[in-house]
Scaffold this motif. Structure first.
Motif, PDB file in Angstrom:
ATOM      1  N   ASP A 232      22.900   7.089  87.316  1.00  0.00           N
ATOM      2  CA  ASP A 232      22.954   8.446  86.757  1.00  0.00           C
ATOM      3  C   ASP A 232      23.239   8.394  85.254  1.00  0.00           C
ATOM      4  O   ASP A 232      22.651   9.147  84.475  1.00  0.00           O
ATOM      5  CB  ASP A 232      24.039   9.267  87.454  1.00  0.00           C
ATOM      6  CG  ASP A 232      23.636   9.711  88.861  1.00  0.00           C
ATOM      7  OD1 ASP A 232      22.429   9.594  89.190  1.00  0.00           O
ATOM      8  OD2 ASP A 232      24.518  10.157  89.625  1.00  0.00           O
ATOM      9  N   ARG A 233      24.132   7.498  84.843  1.00  0.00           N
ATOM     10  CA  ARG A 233      24.457   7.362  83.417  1.00  0.00           C
ATOM     11  C   ARG A 233      23.276   6.781  82.641  1.00  0.00           C
ATOM     12  O   ARG A 233      23.016   7.176  81.502  1.00  0.00           O
ATOM     13  CB  ARG A 233      25.701   6.485  83.246  1.00  0.00           C
ATOM     14  CG  ARG A 233      26.959   7.144  83.799  1.00  0.00           C
ATOM     15  CD  ARG A 233      28.188   6.280  83.567  1.00  0.00           C
ATOM     16  NE  ARG A 233      29.327   6.815  84.301  1.00  0.00           N
ATOM     17  CZ  ARG A 233      30.599   6.674  83.930  1.00  0.00           C
ATOM     18  NH1 ARG A 233      30.875   6.008  82.826  1.00  0.00           N
ATOM     19  NH2 ARG A 233      31.573   7.175  84.642  1.00  0.00           N
ATOM     20  N   LYS A 236      20.821   9.539  82.092  1.00  0.00           N
ATOM     21  CA  LYS A 236      21.289  10.447  81.041  1.00  0.00           C
ATOM     22  C   LYS A 236      21.048   9.857  79.652  1.00  0.00           C
ATOM     23  O   LYS A 236      20.649  10.563  78.722  1.00  0.00           O
ATOM     24  CB  LYS A 236      22.780  10.730  81.249  1.00  0.00           C
ATOM     25  CG  LYS A 236      23.365  11.771  80.317  1.00  0.00           C
ATOM     26  CD  LYS A 236      24.829  12.017  80.644  1.00  0.00           C
ATOM     27  CE  LYS A 236      25.439  13.016  79.663  1.00  0.00           C
ATOM     28  NZ  LYS A 236      26.887  13.235  79.939  1.00  0.00           N
TER      29      LYS A 236
END
Length: 327
Positions: A232-233, A236
């Protein structure tokens, strides 16, 4: 006061008593002396820190600093502590149960002075306890942009370890170092390469990544689900990068690498189905029919079929993987 060295080796030290001497020997016998060692004892419960300090004190050829964390901080935070204490223009992460080629420092200095790169990526080998090579971590031979390097990580053609990447210290300090998560290297490597203007890939094998039976990558670890948060990071931090076919490449990292890794590692390494079940369910709940079709369209029909078993029922997937070892 010594002149600032070109490179600072960041050396977190934690529970490596049987291996730290070989690691330090490989660093202290480098053909170039234009580097320093920043060793950080991460409140290790064994004699690792004491041994490190003693070995460094006995020599004067290589500049060094020794720091002791009063409490255990974990790998990511300890690397950052080391980088903050460093003076080198570039940093190099070394794991203290591994060892490096005696010509590593000279080779990477030659590369950055020639190419003016912000990062240098080199090849490595994973070594078994008997000395045999399990596999190679390839780097290739090219000068590319940082965004192109990130593209290769998403494409799974460049591995995201920190240990085979020399990075400009200002860039290393400017990125997020996830605390308390495993697989943090993926997040750090994507960010540091993404912030680099020029990345030099060299084919030289300069690092020996040791396979330890007791190592975090070889035993069952319920924290493998940290990979969800790490990806997820990564998503992003890469969403705004001008990467061609970005969605397809992110799919490859997210589902073909991360989801597969979480599921297969849980099935293979968990000693019982009861321990594997919650992890397998967490993957199954996130999997969609479209993801299985995506695996097929990415020329991975076998993976699609096996992951479909997981979607039908984790027990079916668990039994299949245990029977066939994930082949």
């Amino acid at each position: 006061m010594h002149a600032s060295p070109k490179i600072s080796v960041l050396l977190p030290v934690y529970k490596v008593e049987p291996y730290i001497e070989e690691c330090l020997d490989s660093l202290l016998s480098q053909t170039s002396t234009d580097f320093e060692i920043i060793a950080v004892d991460d409140s290790s419960p064994d004699r690792s820190g004491e041994m490190t300090s003693r070995i460094l004190e006995k020599q004067s050829r290589i500049q060094w600093k020794f720091i002791k964390n009063l409490e255990n901080k974990g790998l990511a935070e300890t690397r950052k502590i080391a980088a903050l204490a460093a003076r080198g223009e570039y940093v190099l992460c070394v794991d203290s149960d591994d060892h490096v080629h005696h010509d590593l420092i000279r080779r990477v200095i030659d590369e950055v002075e020639t190419s003016k790169a912000d990062a240098v990526v080199f090849a490595a080998e994973n070594i078994a306890p008997d000395g045999k090579i399990n596999y190679r971590v390839e780097a290739g031979d090219a000068t590319i942009t940082g965004v192109q390097a990130v593209e290769r990580i998403l494409d799974l053609s460049l591995q995201a370890y920190c240990f085979n990447k020399l990075v400009r210290r200002s860039i290393f300090l400017a990125v997020e170092h996830p605390t308390g998560l495993i697989y943090e290297d993926i997040c750090v490597s994507v960010q540091t390469l993404g912030k680099s203007n020029t990345v030099r890939l060299i084919p030289d094998t300069l690092y020996a990544y040791m396979y330890r039976e007791s190592g975090i990558s070889t035993r069952f670890n319920p924290k493998i689900v940290d990979l969800f948060a790490i990806i997820d990071r990564v998503e992003k931090s890469t969403a705004s990068m001008p990467i061609p076919n970005y969605r397809r490449l992110l799919f490859r990292l997210k589902y073909i690498y991360a989801y597969r890794t979480i599921a297969f590692q849980a099935a293979i390494k968990a000693p019982t189905y009861r321990l594997a079940k919650p992890i397998l369910l967490s993957v199954s709940e996130r999997l969609r029919f479209a993801h299985l079709l995506g695996m097929c369209s990415d020329h991975r029909p076998k993976l699609s079929i096996v992951m479909a078993m997981l979607k039908i029922h984790p027990w079916i997937f668990y039994c299949f993987v245990r029977r066939f070892g994930g082949r």
